[in-house]
Design a protein around this motif. Structure first.
Motif, PDB file in Angstrom:
ATOM      1  N   ALA A   1      39.076  33.149  33.708  1.00 30.52           N
ATOM      2  CA  ALA A   1      40.495  33.703  33.952  1.00 30.52           C
ATOM      3  C   ALA A   1      40.485  35.046  34.186  1.00 30.52           C
ATOM      4  CB  ALA A   1      41.240  33.286  32.612  1.00 30.52           C
ATOM      5  N   HIS A   2      39.493  35.721  33.696  1.00 28.03           N
ATOM      6  CA  HIS A   2      39.478  37.217  33.892  1.00 28.03           C
ATOM      7  C   HIS A   2      39.072  37.506  35.274  1.00 28.03           C
ATOM      8  CE1 HIS A   2      37.800  41.403  33.215  1.00 28.03           C
ATOM      9  NE2 HIS A   2      39.228  41.551  33.066  1.00 28.03           N
ATOM     10  N   ILE A   3      38.336  36.788  35.917  1.00 27.12           N
ATOM     11  CA  ILE A   3      37.918  36.942  37.336  1.00 27.12           C
ATOM     12  C   ILE A   3      39.094  36.621  38.134  1.00 27.12           C
ATOM     13  CG2 ILE A   3      36.639  35.988  39.208  1.00 27.12           C
ATOM     14  CD1 ILE A   3      34.154  35.617  37.150  1.00 27.12           C
ATOM     15  N   GLY A   4      39.642  35.505  37.939  1.00 30.26           N
ATOM     16  CA  GLY A   4      40.905  35.212  38.687  1.00 30.26           C
ATOM     17  C   GLY A   4      42.215  36.310  38.888  1.00 30.26           C
ATOM     18  N   PHE A   5      42.295  36.877  37.329  1.00 38.30           N
ATOM     19  CA  PHE A   5      43.146  37.977  36.982  1.00 38.30           C
ATOM     20  C   PHE A   5      43.061  39.059  37.852  1.00 38.30           C
ATOM     21  CE2 PHE A   5      45.031  41.120  34.280  1.00 38.30           C
ATOM     22  CZ  PHE A   5      46.552  40.748  34.418  1.00 38.30           C
ATOM     23  N   ILE A   6      41.823  39.561  37.783  1.00 37.45           N
ATOM     24  CA  ILE A   6      41.287  40.944  38.323  1.00 37.45           C
ATOM     25  C   ILE A   6      41.392  40.613  39.907  1.00 37.45           C
ATOM     26  CG2 ILE A   6      38.905  40.444  38.256  1.00 37.45           C
ATOM     27  CD1 ILE A   6      38.856  43.599  37.464  1.00 37.45           C
ATOM     28  N   SER A   7      41.022  39.464  40.387  1.00 40.67           N
ATOM     29  CA  SER A   7      40.944  39.338  41.844  1.00 40.67           C
ATOM     30  C   SER A   7      42.370  38.986  42.591  1.00 40.67           C
ATOM     31  CB  SER A   7      39.988  38.110  42.128  1.00 40.67           C
ATOM     32  OG  SER A   7      38.714  38.101  41.663  1.00 40.67           O
ATOM     33  N   THR A   8      43.556  38.920  41.644  1.00 42.96           N
ATOM     34  CA  THR A   8      44.587  38.933  42.094  1.00 42.96           C
ATOM     35  C   THR A   8      44.993  40.088  42.748  1.00 42.96           C
ATOM     36  OG1 THR A   8      45.028  37.226  40.601  1.00 42.96           O
ATOM     37  CG2 THR A   8      47.117  38.298  41.606  1.00 42.96           C
ATOM     38  N   THR A   9      44.814  41.155  42.308  1.00 49.41           N
ATOM     39  CA  THR A   9      45.498  42.553  42.804  1.00 49.41           C
ATOM     40  C   THR A   9      44.373  43.598  43.271  1.00 49.41           C
ATOM     41  OG1 THR A   9      45.464  43.267  40.433  1.00 49.41           O
ATOM     42  CG2 THR A   9      47.649  42.410  41.306  1.00 49.41           C
ATOM     43  N   VAL A  10      43.343  43.831  42.581  1.00 49.89           N
ATOM     44  CA  VAL A  10      42.364  44.553  42.886  1.00 49.89           C
ATOM     45  C   VAL A  10      41.959  44.770  44.108  1.00 49.89           C
ATOM     46  CG1 VAL A  10      40.295  45.984  42.052  1.00 49.89           C
ATOM     47  CG2 VAL A  10      41.792  45.109  40.300  1.00 49.89           C
ATOM     48  N   PRO A  11      41.353  43.650  44.839  1.00 57.30           N
ATOM     49  CA  PRO A  11      40.911  43.797  46.320  1.00 57.30           C
ATOM     50  C   PRO A  11      41.892  44.234  47.106  1.00 57.30           C
ATOM     51  CG  PRO A  11      40.277  41.618  45.356  1.00 57.30           C
ATOM     52  CD  PRO A  11      41.175  42.312  44.230  1.00 57.30           C
ATOM     53  N   LYS A  12      43.251  43.992  46.967  1.00 58.13           N
ATOM     54  CA  LYS A  12      44.216  44.458  47.760  1.00 58.13           C
ATOM     55  C   LYS A  12      44.311  45.906  47.708  1.00 58.13           C
ATOM     56  CE  LYS A  12      47.899  44.567  50.446  1.00 58.13           C
ATOM     57  NZ  LYS A  12      47.810  45.223  51.727  1.00 58.13           N
ATOM     58  N   MET A  13      44.069  46.507  46.315  1.00 56.80           N
ATOM     59  CA  MET A  13      44.357  47.881  46.097  1.00 56.80           C
ATOM     60  C   MET A  13      43.206  48.488  46.926  1.00 56.80           C
ATOM     61  SD  MET A  13      44.328  49.890  42.510  1.00 56.80           S
ATOM     62  CE  MET A  13      42.748  49.265  42.243  1.00 56.80           C
ATOM     63  N   ILE A  14      42.166  48.075  46.620  1.00 56.03           N
ATOM     64  CA  ILE A  14      40.796  48.490  47.185  1.00 56.03           C
ATOM     65  C   ILE A  14      40.923  48.841  48.760  1.00 56.03           C
ATOM     66  CG2 ILE A  14      38.335  48.394  47.534  1.00 56.03           C
ATOM     67  CD1 ILE A  14      38.063  47.328  44.907  1.00 56.03           C
ATOM     68  N   VAL A  15      41.505  47.649  49.340  1.00 54.84           N
ATOM     69  CA  VAL A  15      41.453  47.745  50.772  1.00 54.84           C
ATOM     70  C   VAL A  15      42.547  48.582  51.289  1.00 54.84           C
ATOM     71  CG1 VAL A  15      42.485  46.340  52.820  1.00 54.84           C
ATOM     72  CG2 VAL A  15      40.669  45.430  51.268  1.00 54.84           C
ATOM     73  N   ASP A  16      43.738  48.807  50.551  1.00 54.29           N
ATOM     74  CA  ASP A  16      44.718  49.854  50.806  1.00 54.29           C
ATOM     75  C   ASP A  16      44.202  51.012  50.562  1.00 54.29           C
ATOM     76  OD1 ASP A  16      46.527  47.975  51.277  1.00 54.29           O
ATOM     77  OD2 ASP A  16      47.622  48.036  49.390  1.00 54.29           O
ATOM     78  N   ILE A  17      43.260  51.734  49.750  1.00 56.08           N
ATOM     79  CA  ILE A  17      42.818  52.912  49.456  1.00 56.08           C
ATOM     80  C   ILE A  17      42.033  53.006  50.821  1.00 56.08           C
ATOM     81  CG2 ILE A  17      41.103  54.165  48.129  1.00 56.08           C
ATOM     82  CD1 ILE A  17      42.148  52.807  45.653  1.00 56.08           C
ATOM     83  N   GLN A  18      41.101  52.308  51.211  1.00 55.58           N
ATOM     84  CA  GLN A  18      40.196  52.662  52.395  1.00 55.58           C
ATOM     85  C   GLN A  18      40.913  52.556  53.681  1.00 55.58           C
ATOM     86  OE1 GLN A  18      37.098  53.451  51.818  1.00 55.58           O
ATOM     87  NE2 GLN A  18      36.504  53.451  54.090  1.00 55.58           N
ATOM     88  N   THR A  19      41.890  51.866  53.756  1.00 54.27           N
ATOM     89  CA  THR A  19      42.682  51.869  55.087  1.00 54.27           C
ATOM     90  C   THR A  19      43.866  52.895  55.197  1.00 54.27           C
ATOM     91  OG1 THR A  19      43.992  50.039  54.570  1.00 54.27           O
ATOM     92  CG2 THR A  19      41.745  49.599  55.653  1.00 54.27           C
ATOM     93  N   HIS A  20      44.222  53.432  53.994  1.00 54.24           N
ATOM     94  CA  HIS A  20      45.291  54.402  54.028  1.00 54.24           C
ATOM     95  C   HIS A  20      46.809  53.542  54.261  1.00 54.24           C
ATOM     96  CE1 HIS A  20      42.331  57.367  53.825  1.00 54.24           C
ATOM     97  NE2 HIS A  20      41.637  56.971  55.081  1.00 54.24           N
ATOM     98  N   SER A  21      46.843  52.383  53.894  1.00 54.24           N
ATOM     99  CA  SER A  21      47.734  51.585  54.087  1.00 54.24           C
ATOM    100  C   SER A  21      48.504  51.199  52.760  1.00 54.24           C
ATOM    101  CB  SER A  21      47.388  50.184  54.774  1.00 54.24           C
ATOM    102  OG  SER A  21      48.450  49.216  54.391  1.00 54.24           O
ATOM    103  N   ARG A  22      49.950  51.265  52.768  1.00 54.33           N
ATOM    104  CA  ARG A  22      50.833  50.985  51.456  1.00 54.33           C
ATOM    105  C   ARG A  22      51.522  49.612  51.608  1.00 54.33           C
ATOM    106  NH1 ARG A  22      49.647  55.398  48.280  1.00 54.33           N
ATOM    107  NH2 ARG A  22      49.327  57.406  49.457  1.00 54.33           N
ATOM    108  N   GLY A  23      51.405  49.028  52.560  1.00 52.42           N
ATOM    109  CA  GLY A  23      52.339  47.841  52.980  1.00 52.42           C
ATOM    110  C   GLY A  23      51.739  46.493  52.485  1.00 52.42           C
ATOM    111  N   ILE A  24      52.435  45.561  52.129  1.00 55.93           N
ATOM    112  CA  ILE A  24      51.884  44.243  51.751  1.00 55.93           C
ATOM    113  C   ILE A  24      52.798  43.331  52.686  1.00 55.93           C
ATOM    114  CG2 ILE A  24      53.252  43.915  49.808  1.00 55.93           C
ATOM    115  CD1 ILE A  24      50.732  42.586  48.568  1.00 55.93           C
ATOM    116  N   SER A  25      52.130  42.154  53.128  1.00 57.24           N
ATOM    117  CA  SER A  25      52.770  41.319  53.787  1.00 57.24           C
ATOM    118  C   SER A  25      53.727  40.270  52.967  1.00 57.24           C
ATOM    119  CB  SER A  25      51.966  40.267  54.588  1.00 57.24           C
ATOM    120  OG  SER A  25      51.142  39.675  53.704  1.00 57.24           O
TER     121      SER A  25
END
Length: 93
Positions: free
Chosen positions: A55-79
């Motif tokens: 459950a913790h893997i699923g919970f953390i994989s819900t938001t953190v990867p998107k945040m990491i990508v947003d930090i790297q790409t300097h994007s703040r949008g979400i579809s």
């Protein structure tokens, strides 16, 4: 802050969050692997810990990867689909 300071900070945050995410996922996978592979660890509490790790893997994989990508790409949008997916998976886990 100058633009170079912001880029340095984003680089540090990217590496920090990526390393914390990988350590968390790998640690939880290790718990699941140990509990499932050792026959002495088939007690109810160990089954509970393995399910909690999953459950913790699923919970953390819900938001953190998107945040990491947003930090790297300097994007703040979400579809719309990405937002709907996060909103529906977050309470599920």
């Amino acid at each position: 802050m100058s633009p170079s300071d912001v880029l340095d900070l984003q680089s540090i945050l990217f590496r920090l969050f990526l390393s914390m995410y990988l350590v968390t996922v790998l640690g939880n996978l290790l718990i699941i692997l140990v509990v499932s592979s050792d026959s002495h660890l088939h007690a109810p509490i160990c089954f509970f810990l393995a399910n909690l790790s999953l459950a913790h893997i699923g919970f953390i994989s819900t938001t953190v990867p998107k945040m990491i990508v947003d930090i790297q790409t300097h994007s703040r949008g979400i579809s719309y689909v990405g937002c709907l997916t996060q909103i529906s998976l977050f309470p599920f886990f």
